[in-house]
Design an enzyme around this catalytic site. Structure first.
Site, short mmCIF file in Angstrom:
data_model
loop_
_atom_site.label_atom_id
_atom_site.label_comp_id
_atom_site.label_asym_id
_atom_site.label_seq_id
_atom_site.Cartn_x
_atom_site.Cartn_y
_atom_site.Cartn_z
N ALA A 206 0.82 -1.26 -0.04
CA ALA A 206 -0.05 0.08 0.09
C ALA A 206 0.92 1.34 0.00
CB ALA A 206 -0.93 -0.22 1.15
N GLU A 210 2.40 3.75 -6.58
CA GLU A 210 2.15 3.02 -7.96
C GLU A 210 1.90 4.11 -8.97
OE1 GLU A 210 0.28 2.38 -5.26
OE2 GLU A 210 0.35 0.14 -5.14
N ASP A 252 29.41 25.43 -29.82
CA ASP A 252 30.36 25.92 -31.01
C ASP A 252 30.20 27.44 -31.43
OD1 ASP A 252 31.88 25.45 -33.23
OD2 ASP A 252 30.44 24.83 -34.43
N ASP A 614 26.21 23.04 -34.74
CA ASP A 614 25.72 22.52 -36.09
C ASP A 614 26.06 21.80 -36.82
OD1 ASP A 614 27.85 24.27 -36.66
OD2 ASP A 614 26.83 25.02 -38.53
#
Length: 617
Positions: A206, A210, A252, A614
């Site tokens: 119990a 859950e 970058d 990129d």
């Protein structure tokens, strides 16, 4: 992670060349598949070719060879290659001038090369190996670590409570005979013991939450939906929470913080006197001629000096521009493409031609095929002054020039190149009204001052000049002219390009994206440290970082700016000390392995690191 690795590997495959022109065993194979190349093969490269393997430049077939290798090193400008050997043992990729690397593109010149490495032994292959190894690493996200920690504590707590509940009911299944009080005289009820054990187990069941997985999944899904509304697509739900926990962003520069499209930022010419100068600021950050304009500019104010500048930019130029969807791209050298965009923004002095160009542009905008960009102003200058000869760029004089036939019937030499190199060969200066005066020390110092101002802001400066007194080339018309043999030997080019008339200086750069400055401020406000890691040179990286607000203009960058080689050479203790400093850092001339090492060190320091860029490098 596996999907990201697969996409990166697919991108690497697209960068690789399919075939090459090879000389093997004395026979020329025009289209040998690149996968069949072996070390020792002799390969010919021409303009537009993708390099099929890592190769040593053996012979230059033209006076100049330039290679676009930003996909590998992050450099925003094409790199000049030569046959001169490099004697340093531990040399960075950017300094290997005698090597061309697989996946890069030849943008100028042609050469003969010898294959050194193929397949996974190439520099791009090493990146593939690193990507594959990284995809095999399994790192728990902060959310998973917290859930595992919570689960462990919850299990301990529930187990302890269940044990206590079962133990406090011991009187119900263990009883003692009260008469003699002996500890050995007790009765044990297995049935009742099992009954209360079942109650403890039921309590434990119990107590288990859950609904926790459902709640967490729902919350992450809502976060994913909210991010999607802001054009941020998340493939894995836990990444939403991980992004929220990020403490360091490694970015970058080329193509990420900047547009990876060269553009003119400003240009300088003389005014009515040698003691006065004019600086024009240019707006726009792409190759789209309609992106921005020149501040306080009017076509009607184009004087003779500005005419000469526009003519040189348009004619002493081999680049073009094409449109890929909604994105404008350069065909040829990025700097030359940027100069053609400048000419379009400057316009032409002829009002009738200006109106005709405007109508042609409107018609081109309505056409179905919009892949080719119509450069009406450049075409006007090219048709006005016919090009009859070209003196190619070389590393010694650092300039290129063309001989053109002016509308007057006279020949003129138009020259562009490195500003310092052009200035050394100039003996006169053109003023705004078109008059030419001797260059004195005052005018030379003004030029040097403007050049220093522009260079200190990270601009790449090009000088422009012309020459009317061409001696034996005054009536040059084609390769049948008696003086043509002098054009066959590049040694003569410096003599031809002497006693020039200075026109002006143009400053170009790979500009930051408009949204970057606000993003940096948002990161600072959120307590996220930003680290820029780029393959570009140190001065350019520092100038861009100051412009986007990572550093203030007056910040001392000592201890905040390193090359990849300098940082890797530090002891581990100093590396951790550098990375633990507050505010931003910038690493330049960094190779892919340097980026991986920096991220690994940050993670070992307990930071949650995000990497953005990129390209596959």
């Amino acid at each position: 992670q596996e999907s990201n690795a697969e996409k990166a590997l697919e991108a690497l495959k697209e960068m690789q060349c399919d075939c090459a022109k090879v000389l093997r065993d004395g026979y020329c194979v025009p289209d040998l598949p690149a996968r069949e190349l072996v070390p020792g093969d002799i390969v010919e490269l021409r303009v537009g070719d993708k390099v099929p393997a890592d190769m040593r430049v053996a012979v230059l077939k033209t006076s100049m060879l330039r290679v676009e290798q930003s996909s590998l090193t992050g450099e925003s400008m094409p790199v000049t290659k030569s046959t001169n050997p490099v004697f340093m043992d531990d040399c960075e990729l950017q300094a290997k001038d005698c090597m061309v690397f697989a996946g890069t593109t030849v943008v100028n010149g042609s050469c003969i090369c010898i294959v050194i490495s193929t397949g996974m032994n190439t520099e791009i292959g090493k990146i593939q190996t690193q990507i594959h190894e990284a995809s095999l690493e399994d790192h728990d996200t902060p959310l998973k670590k917290k859930l595992d920690e919570f689960g462990g504590r919850l299990t301990t707590a529930i187990g302890f409570i269940c044990l206590v509940v079962w133990a406090i009911n011991y009187r119900n299944f263990i009883t003692w005979d009260a008469d003699d009080g002996s500890i050995l005289n007790f009765r044990f009820s297995f049935e009742k013991c099992t009954y209360y054990f079942k109650i403890a187990v039921a309590l434990a069941v119990a107590a288990i939450p859950e609904g926790l997985p459902t709640v967490i999944t729902t919350c992450l899904a809502l976060g994913t939906r909210k991010m999607a509304q802001k054009n941020a697509i998340v493939r894995k739900l836990p990444s939403v929470e991980t992004l929220g926990c990020t403490t360091v962003i490694c970015s970058d520069k080329t193509g990420t913080l900047t547009t990876n499209q060269m553009s003119v930022n400003k240009f300088f010419t003389f005014g009515g006197k040698t003691t006065t100068s004019r600086v024009f600021h240019v707006e726009g950050t792409t190759y789209n001629p309609k992106d921005g304009g020149i501040k306080d500019w009017s076509y009607y104010n184009m004087d003779a000096n500005l005419h000469a500048l526009a003519e040189i930019c348009a004619i002493c130029n081999d680049a073009g521009i094409f449109c890929n969807g909604h994105l404008f791209r350069a065909a040829g050298l990025p700097t030359e493409a940027a100069l053609k965009v400048l000419v379009e923004k400057m316009g032409v002095p002829d009002e009738k031609a200006r109106n005709r160009i405007r109508h042609e542009q409107l018609a081109a905008d309505c056409s179905i095929d919009r892949s080719t960009v119509k450069l009406g102003c450049c075409d006007w200058w090219i048709k006005r002054s016919r090009r009859v000869a070209t003196l190619e760029f070389d590393r010694i004089r650092k300039s290129m020039s063309v001989i053109v036939r002016e509308p007057t019937g006279n020949n003129r030499l138009l020259v562009k190149g490195a500003a310092e190199s052009i200035l050394e060969r100039c003996s006169h200066v053109q003023l705004a009204d078109g008059s030419v005066v001797s260059m004195d020390e005052t005018s030379r110092q003004i030029i040097l001052l403007r050049l220093h101002e522009m260079s200190s802001k990270g601009l790449r400066c090009l000088g422009f000049a012309y020459k009317d007194d061409l001696a034996e080339f005054a009536d040059y018309y084609s390769d049948t002219h008696p003086a043509h043999k002098k054009l066959l030997d590049p040694v003569n080019y410096s003599t031809i390009e002497s006693n020039l008339i200075f026109v002006g200086i143009v400053g170009l750069r790979d500009p930051p994206r408009e949204e970057v400055h606000k993003a940096i401020e948002d990161c600072k406000g959120a307590g996220i440290k930003v680290i820029v890691i780029t393959g570009d040179n140190k001065s350019t990286a520092e100038a861009i970082c100051q412009e986007i607000g990572l550093f203030s203009d007056f910040t001392d960058l000592k201890g905040k700016s390193y090359t990849g080689k300098e940082f890797i050479a530090l002891p581990n203790s100093e590396k951790f000390e550098v990375l633990s400093k507050p505010n931003g850092l910038v690493f330049s001339r960094a190779e892919p392995k340097h980026k991986q090492d920096i991220v690994r060190l940050l993670k070992e320091s307990g930071e949650i690191v995000a990497m953005t860029g990129d390209g596959v490098n």
